[in-house]
Each structure stands twice: as structure tokens, then as C-alpha cells.
Motif scaffolding. Sequence first.
Motif, PDB file in Angstrom:
ATOM      1  N   THR A 108      33.144  50.944   8.949  1.00  0.00           N
ATOM      2  CA  THR A 108      32.703  52.158   8.256  1.00  0.00           C
ATOM      3  C   THR A 108      31.452  52.752   8.892  1.00  0.00           C
ATOM      4  O   THR A 108      31.275  53.970   8.884  1.00  0.00           O
ATOM      5  CB  THR A 108      32.402  51.833   6.785  1.00  0.00           C
ATOM      6  N   TYR A 109      30.592  51.887   9.437  1.00  0.00           N
ATOM      7  CA  TYR A 109      29.296  52.345   9.949  1.00  0.00           C
ATOM      8  C   TYR A 109      29.307  52.637  11.443  1.00  0.00           C
ATOM      9  O   TYR A 109      28.259  52.925  12.017  1.00  0.00           O
ATOM     10  CB  TYR A 109      28.225  51.303   9.641  1.00  0.00           C
ATOM     11  N   ILE A 110      30.465  52.571  12.067  1.00  0.00           N
ATOM     12  CA  ILE A 110      30.539  52.831  13.497  1.00  0.00           C
ATOM     13  C   ILE A 110      30.395  54.327  13.769  1.00  0.00           C
ATOM     14  O   ILE A 110      31.080  55.147  13.173  1.00  0.00           O
ATOM     15  CB  ILE A 110      31.850  52.309  14.104  1.00  0.00           C
ATOM     16  N   ASN A 111      29.492  54.653  14.695  1.00  0.00           N
ATOM     17  CA  ASN A 111      29.245  56.051  15.064  1.00  0.00           C
ATOM     18  C   ASN A 111      30.114  56.512  16.238  1.00  0.00           C
ATOM     19  O   ASN A 111      30.454  57.681  16.340  1.00  0.00           O
ATOM     20  CB  ASN A 111      27.779  56.249  15.432  1.00  0.00           C
ATOM     21  N   SER A 112      30.428  55.569  17.123  1.00  0.00           N
ATOM     22  CA  SER A 112      31.163  55.952  18.322  1.00  0.00           C
ATOM     23  C   SER A 112      31.948  54.758  18.843  1.00  0.00           C
ATOM     24  O   SER A 112      31.471  53.614  18.749  1.00  0.00           O
ATOM     25  CB  SER A 112      30.191  56.449  19.393  1.00  0.00           C
ATOM     26  N   TRP A 113      33.130  55.041  19.402  1.00  0.00           N
ATOM     27  CA  TRP A 113      34.009  54.008  19.930  1.00  0.00           C
ATOM     28  C   TRP A 113      34.292  54.246  21.413  1.00  0.00           C
ATOM     29  O   TRP A 113      34.375  55.390  21.860  1.00  0.00           O
ATOM     30  CB  TRP A 113      35.353  54.027  19.214  1.00  0.00           C
ATOM     31  N   GLY A 114      34.486  53.139  22.137  1.00  0.00           N
ATOM     32  CA  GLY A 114      35.060  53.251  23.463  1.00  0.00           C
ATOM     33  C   GLY A 114      36.567  53.350  23.355  1.00  0.00           C
ATOM     34  O   GLY A 114      37.136  53.249  22.266  1.00  0.00           O
ATOM     35  N   GLN A 115      37.218  53.521  24.495  1.00  0.00           N
ATOM     36  CA  GLN A 115      38.664  53.656  24.518  1.00  0.00           C
ATOM     37  C   GLN A 115      39.378  52.315  24.387  1.00  0.00           C
ATOM     38  O   GLN A 115      40.568  52.278  24.055  1.00  0.00           O
ATOM     39  CB  GLN A 115      39.112  54.340  25.812  1.00  0.00           C
ATOM     40  N   GLY A 116      38.667  51.265  24.663  1.00  0.00           N
ATOM     41  CA  GLY A 116      39.269  49.939  24.566  1.00  0.00           C
ATOM     42  C   GLY A 116      39.819  49.472  25.896  1.00  0.00           C
ATOM     43  O   GLY A 116      40.089  50.273  26.806  1.00  0.00           O
ATOM     44  N   ILE A 117      40.000  48.161  25.997  1.00  0.00           N
ATOM     45  CA  ILE A 117      40.565  47.577  27.204  1.00  0.00           C
ATOM     46  C   ILE A 117      41.424  46.376  26.814  1.00  0.00           C
ATOM     47  O   ILE A 117      41.068  45.622  25.902  1.00  0.00           O
ATOM     48  CB  ILE A 117      39.454  47.181  28.203  1.00  0.00           C
ATOM     49  N   GLN A 118      42.539  46.245  27.498  1.00  0.00           N
ATOM     50  CA  GLN A 118      43.502  45.205  27.139  1.00  0.00           C
ATOM     51  C   GLN A 118      43.128  43.869  27.765  1.00  0.00           C
ATOM     52  O   GLN A 118      42.779  43.785  28.943  1.00  0.00           O
ATOM     53  CB  GLN A 118      44.911  45.610  27.593  1.00  0.00           C
ATOM     54  N   VAL A 119      43.219  42.823  26.937  1.00  0.00           N
ATOM     55  CA  VAL A 119      43.096  41.446  27.412  1.00  0.00           C
ATOM     56  C   VAL A 119      44.372  40.719  27.009  1.00  0.00           C
ATOM     57  O   VAL A 119      44.733  40.703  25.830  1.00  0.00           O
ATOM     58  CB  VAL A 119      41.871  40.737  26.801  1.00  0.00           C
ATOM     59  N   THR A 120      45.034  40.150  27.982  1.00  0.00           N
ATOM     60  CA  THR A 120      46.260  39.407  27.723  1.00  0.00           C
ATOM     61  C   THR A 120      46.082  37.979  28.217  1.00  0.00           C
ATOM     62  O   THR A 120      45.734  37.762  29.388  1.00  0.00           O
ATOM     63  CB  THR A 120      47.467  40.053  28.427  1.00  0.00           C
ATOM     64  N   VAL A 121      46.310  37.034  27.326  1.00  0.00           N
ATOM     65  CA  VAL A 121      46.165  35.626  27.677  1.00  0.00           C
ATOM     66  C   VAL A 121      47.559  35.008  27.690  1.00  0.00           C
ATOM     67  O   VAL A 121      48.199  34.879  26.644  1.00  0.00           O
ATOM     68  CB  VAL A 121      45.262  34.879  26.681  1.00  0.00           C
ATOM     69  N   SER A 122      48.003  34.654  28.857  1.00  0.00           N
ATOM     70  CA  SER A 122      49.364  34.148  29.006  1.00  0.00           C
ATOM     71  C   SER A 122      49.475  33.371  30.298  1.00  0.00           C
ATOM     72  O   SER A 122      48.818  33.677  31.293  1.00  0.00           O
ATOM     73  CB  SER A 122      50.357  35.305  29.006  1.00  0.00           C
ATOM     74  N   SER A 123      50.348  32.376  30.276  1.00  0.00           N
ATOM     75  CA  SER A 123      50.616  31.623  31.501  1.00  0.00           C
ATOM     76  C   SER A 123      51.828  32.202  32.230  1.00  0.00           C
ATOM     77  O   SER A 123      52.210  31.706  33.284  1.00  0.00           O
ATOM     78  CB  SER A 123      50.845  30.147  31.167  1.00  0.00           C
TER      79      SER A 123
END
Length: 123
Positions: A108-123
Motif C-alpha cells: 500500500t505504501y509503495i510509491n514506485s515500482w521497477g519493471q521486475g526481473i525473472q529468476v528461475t531456479v531449475s536444474s
Amino acid sequence: QLQLVESGGGLVQPGGSLRLSCEVSGVTLDSYTIVWFRQAPGKEREAISCIRGGRPYYASFVQGRFTISRDNAKNMVYLQIDSLKPDDTARYYCAATTKFYSLCLTQTYINSWGQGIQVTVSS
């Protein structure tokens, strides 16, 4: 204008480590609390950690595998993730808020967001 850009994501094997970066522009790091969130497929976005004035604050589920840090000179905030598990697969976001302590983990208190980045953990 405050902008946040994440980098450092990708495909990692279980047990590996990753350091995500958040480049903050338009403001100094002392002006805001920077927060890391993540959102796994089919799940709600959850807060991981925040940092302000060099002081970190972590969500209750964090058990030592996540470390937040910052570099004032570069206006960068980092999230180190160790002993990665498949459950850590998610899109990771950095965000900015003027709040600290537990309030910084509230979307609720977030003023600004980044676009995000994917992290995938897999063998």
C-alpha cells in the motif's frame, strides 16, 4: 523522477546463488526506503526485505538466505540470494517507499515500482 531498474536475474541451478541489482535514479538512496518484492506464478506478490540509511529489515519468512545491501556511491541496492530453491522462482521487483520497518513491506505504501526481473531456479 524516481526510476528503478532491476538486473541480474536469469536461470540458476538449485543450491546456487544470485545477486539482483536495483539501479535507482532521480533521487538519492537516503530519500527513500528501497524494497525487494517477488511474485511467483499463481501467487500474490510478497515483500522480502527493505533498506534505508544502510539499515536492513527482513520479512519474517526470510531465514538467512537473503541479504539486502546498498552502494550509495552507485545509487544501487542489491539482493543476494543464496542456496536457491525451485520455490524461489519468481519475478523479482524493487520498489521505493517513504516508510520503514514493517511498513516498508506493505504494498500500500509503495510509491514506485521497477519493471521486475525473472529468476528461475531449475536444474
